[in-house]
Design an enzyme around this catalytic site. Structure first.
Site, PDB file in Angstrom:
ATOM      1  N   ARG A  83       0.861  -1.177   0.238  1.00 53.16           N
ATOM      2  CA  ARG A  83      -0.037   0.283  -0.009  1.00 53.16           C
ATOM      3  C   ARG A  83       0.778   1.359  -0.020  1.00 53.16           C
ATOM      4  NH1 ARG A  83      -2.241   2.889   4.711  1.00 53.16           N
ATOM      5  NH2 ARG A  83      -3.621   4.317   3.808  1.00 53.16           N
ATOM      6  N   HIS A 127      -2.760  11.110   1.001  1.00 50.94           N
ATOM      7  CA  HIS A 127      -2.214  10.885   2.461  1.00 50.94           C
ATOM      8  C   HIS A 127      -1.626  11.947   2.854  1.00 50.94           C
ATOM      9  CE1 HIS A 127      -0.673   7.156   4.806  1.00 50.94           C
ATOM     10  NE2 HIS A 127      -0.510   8.329   5.791  1.00 50.94           N
ATOM     11  N   GLU A 172      -7.080   8.395   6.610  1.00 48.50           N
ATOM     12  CA  GLU A 172      -7.272   9.157   7.946  1.00 48.50           C
ATOM     13  C   GLU A 172      -7.963  10.607   7.909  1.00 48.50           C
ATOM     14  OE1 GLU A 172      -4.071   8.285  10.429  1.00 48.50           O
ATOM     15  OE2 GLU A 172      -4.072   6.334  10.502  1.00 48.50           O
ATOM     16  N   ASN A 300      -6.950   1.870   9.853  1.00 50.66           N
ATOM     17  CA  ASN A 300      -5.924   1.892  10.534  1.00 50.66           C
ATOM     18  C   ASN A 300      -6.010   1.655  12.205  1.00 50.66           C
ATOM     19  OD1 ASN A 300      -5.094   2.355   7.899  1.00 50.66           O
ATOM     20  ND2 ASN A 300      -4.457   4.644   8.230  1.00 50.66           N
ATOM     21  N   TYR A 302      -4.013   1.109  15.539  1.00 47.72           N
ATOM     22  CA  TYR A 302      -2.885   1.334  16.353  1.00 47.72           C
ATOM     23  C   TYR A 302      -3.118   1.052  17.827  1.00 47.72           C
ATOM     24  CZ  TYR A 302      -0.425   2.915  12.475  1.00 47.72           C
ATOM     25  OH  TYR A 302       0.250   3.273  11.340  1.00 47.72           O
ATOM     26  N   GLU A 360      -3.493  -0.305   8.066  1.00 45.79           N
ATOM     27  CA  GLU A 360      -1.907   0.083   8.918  1.00 45.79           C
ATOM     28  C   GLU A 360      -2.110  -0.560  10.183  1.00 45.79           C
ATOM     29  OE1 GLU A 360      -0.994   4.128   9.125  1.00 45.79           O
ATOM     30  OE2 GLU A 360      -1.506   4.542   6.899  1.00 45.79           O
TER      31      GLU A 360
END
Ligand code: GBH
Length: 454
Positions: A83, A127, A172, A300, A302, A360
Site C-alpha cells: 500500500r 495521504h 485518515e 488503520n 494502532y 495500517e
C-alpha cells in the site's frame, strides 16, 4: 505440513492478503525534483517548532531514487501486496493547473518496477500532502479543494487504471482535518473553531465520494475502491453483553460524522444535535456522492480506549488509563491488541461492511540501533504477533477481515515527530540511507510465508 506433537497455529484463509504500507510524503523525498510542487507539509516542516528536530521531507529515505532496490528488498521478504500513496503535488503541482507529465512518468516507472517484482499496488489518492497553492487558499476549509481533488482523482485513475486495481480514496480523515485545522499539530497548523473543523470533515467525505465516482467511471474492469479511516476505536473492558453494548454505543457516537454519515447517507440526528450551530453546510447532491457503495473499508488500527457500561444517560463511560499502562514510544500508542478485533467487528455490526482491510497496524520506537548488522526489535515482533492473533480471532468469529498491511515497510518521516520515531520493519540509517531489515522483518516474512502466526 510437518506434523509435530503440538501442531501449528491454524492458517489464515487462502484469500487473506498480507502486505506492507507506506506513503509518498513520508518516504519519497525529492521534494523539489521532477516538477513536483511544494506541499503544505514541505512548508509546515520549515515553520520553527512544527516538526521535531526541524526535520523536513526533502530527502526522507530517498525512495524516489531507490524504489527499484526497495521493491527488490520487499520481494526478498516475500511481500506480494504493497500500500502506497501518490503525491498530489507531483501530479498537479499547483493543485488546479497543468498536469506534470514527469510525475505521471515517475509513477508509471514505479508501477512497472512493482510488477517486475511481483508486487500488487494498493494506491491511496491522498495521504495528507496537499499542494501548497490550495492550502494558501484555505485548504480543506475551502470547497475549492473538493473540486480540485475531484479533478486530481480523475486524472490519476485515468492515468493508472491499467496498472492499479485497488484504490483507497483518503487516508485518515481526522488527521488532515481536526488535527490540522483544530489542534494545529499537523499541516497547516491552524486552530479554528468547531464549525470550521466540521466543514473540513464534510469536505473530506465529499472528496471521498468524488474518488469513488472516479474509480467507478474510469477504473476499468475489476477496480475496487474504499476509504481508509482512522475510526475512534474502543474495546469493552470485559467481553460481556453489557460492556459490549456500551462499546458499540461509544463507537457509533464517536464515528457518527464519518462512517455513520457515509453509511446512512445523511448526518445522524444525534451528531447534528451535538454539533448544533456548528454543523457543516451540505450542498445538494453531496450525500449521493458520499454514500455510494464501496468495495471495502480500510481501517488503520494502532490502539484503543477502554469502555464499559455506566449508569448515565449515554450508557457508557471511557476509562482513564493509569500512567503506567504499557505503550510504545508515541505517548498515544497504548498497547491494546484487542483493538484490532473490536474495531472491525463493531464496524461490521454497525455499518454492514462485508470486506475490511487493516490498512495500517504497527508501532514506533525511538532508539533502534543497528548492532553487527542487526536490529533486535523484539518489542515489535511481539506487537505484530499479539495483533495478528486478534485478527485471527476476529476471522474465526466471522468478522470479514480480508487483509492486513503492516505500517511500515521502512522507517520514515513520522510527521510532527520527524525521523526520531521509527515505525519500519526495515531500518534506515539517515546518514548513509542504508537499509537494514530488522528482526521483525524476518519474523513477518516467515508469517507471510507460512500464512500462520509463528
Ligand atoms: C498513521 O497515523 C498514519 O496514517 C501514518 O502516516 C503514520 O506514520 C502512522 O499512523 C504512525 O503514526 O495526541 O491526540 O494528537 C496514526 C494515527 C492519529 C495516531 C493522530 C496519533 C495523535 C494523537 N494517529 N494521533 S493526539
Amino acid at each position: 505440513d510437518r506434523p509435530t506433537p503440538f501442531g501449528y497455529a491454524s492458517p489464515f484463509p487462502d484469500r487473506f492478503v498480507f502486505g506492507v504500507s507506506a506513503s509518498a510524503p513520508q518516504i519519497e523525498g525529492a521534494a523539489f525534483e521532477g516538477g513536483k510542487g511544494e506541499s503544505n507539509w514541505d512548508r509546515f516542516a520549515r515553520q520553527p517548532g512544527a516538526v521535531h528536530g526541524g526535520d523536513t521531507l526533502d530527502v526522507a529515505v530517498d525512495h524516489y531514487h531507490r524504489f527499484d532496490e526497495d521493491f527488490a528488498l520487499m520481494a526478498s521478504l516475500g511481500v506480494k501486496d504493497y500500500r502506497l500513496s501518490i503525491a498530489w503535488p507531483r501530479i498537479i503541482p499547483d493543485g488546479t493547473g497543468a498536469v506534470n507529465e514527469e510525475g505521471i512518468a515517475f509513477y508509471h516507472r514505479l508501477f512497472a518496477s512493482l510488477k517486475k517484482h511481483g508486487i500488487t499496488p494498493w494506491v491511496t489518492l491522498f495521504h495528507w500532502d496537499l499542494p501548497l497553492a490550495l492550502e494558501a487558499r484555505g485548504g480543506w476549509t475551502s470547497r475549492e479543494t473538493v473540486d480540485a481533488f475531484a479533478r486530481y482523482a480523475e486524472v490519476v485513475v485515468k492515468a493508472f487504471a491499467g496498472e492499479v486495481k485497488h484504490w483507497i480514496t483518503l487516508n485518515e480523515i481526522r488527521c488532515f482535518t481536526m488535527l490540522a485545522y483544530g489542534f494545529g499539530t499537523k499541516a497547516p497548523g491552524r486552530r479554528e473553531s468547531a464549525a470550521v473543523v466540521n466543514q473540513t470533515y464534510h469536505h473530506a467525505i465529499v472528496s471521498h465520494g468524488h474518488a469513488v465516482r472516479a474509480v467507478r467511471q474510469f477504473g476499468g474492469p475489476g477496480a475496487q475502491v474504499g476509504l481508509t479511516d482512522n475510526s475512534d476505536v474502543c474495546v469493552p473492558v470485559t467481553e460481556t453483553e453489557a460492556d459490549i453494548a456500551a462499546a458499540t454505543a461509544w463507537f457509533r457516537d464517536r464515528n457518527a460524522h464519518i462512517l455513520g454519515a457515509i453509511h446512512a447517507g445523511h448526518y445522524p440526528p444525534s451528531y447534528l444535535k451535538r454539533a448544533g450551530a456548528d454543523a457543516p453546510t451540505v450542498l445538494p447532491g453531496d450525500f449521493e456522492l458520499i454514500s455510494q457503495p464501496t468495495d471495502f473499508l480500510g481501517l488503520n488500527i494502532y490502539t484503543a480506549h477502554y469502555v464499559r457500561a455506566a449508569d448515565n444517560e449515554l450508557g457508557y463511560e471511557q476509562l482513564v488509563l493509569p500512567a503506567n499502562y504499557p505503550r510504545a514510544d508515541p505517548p498515544w500508542l497504548h498497547l491494546v491488541p484487542q483493538s484490532i478485533y473490536w474495531a472491525p467487528r463493531l464496524a461490521t455490526e454497525l455499518y454492514g461492511h462485508r470486506s475490511i482491510y487493516i490498512t495500517e497496524n504497527g508501532c514506533g520506537y525511538d532508539d533502534e540501533p543497528v548492532r553487527n548488522g542487526e536490529v533486535h526489535d523484539l518489542h515489535r515482533r511481539d506487537f505484530l504477533r499479539s495483533h495478528l492473533r486478534e485478527v485471527h480471532r476476529a476471522i474465526g468469529d466471522g468478522v470479514p477481515i480480508d487483509g492486513y498491511f503492516l505500517w511500515s515497510f521502512i522507517d520514515n518521516f513520522e510527521w510532527e515527530d520527524g525521523y526520531q520515531r521509527r515505525f519500519g520493519i526495515v531500518h534506515c540509517d539517515y546518514e548513509t540511507l542504508q537499509r537494514t531489515p530488522k528482526l521483525s522483518a524476518r519474523y513477518y516474512a516467515e508469517v507471510m510465508r507460512a500464512r500462520r502466526i509463528l
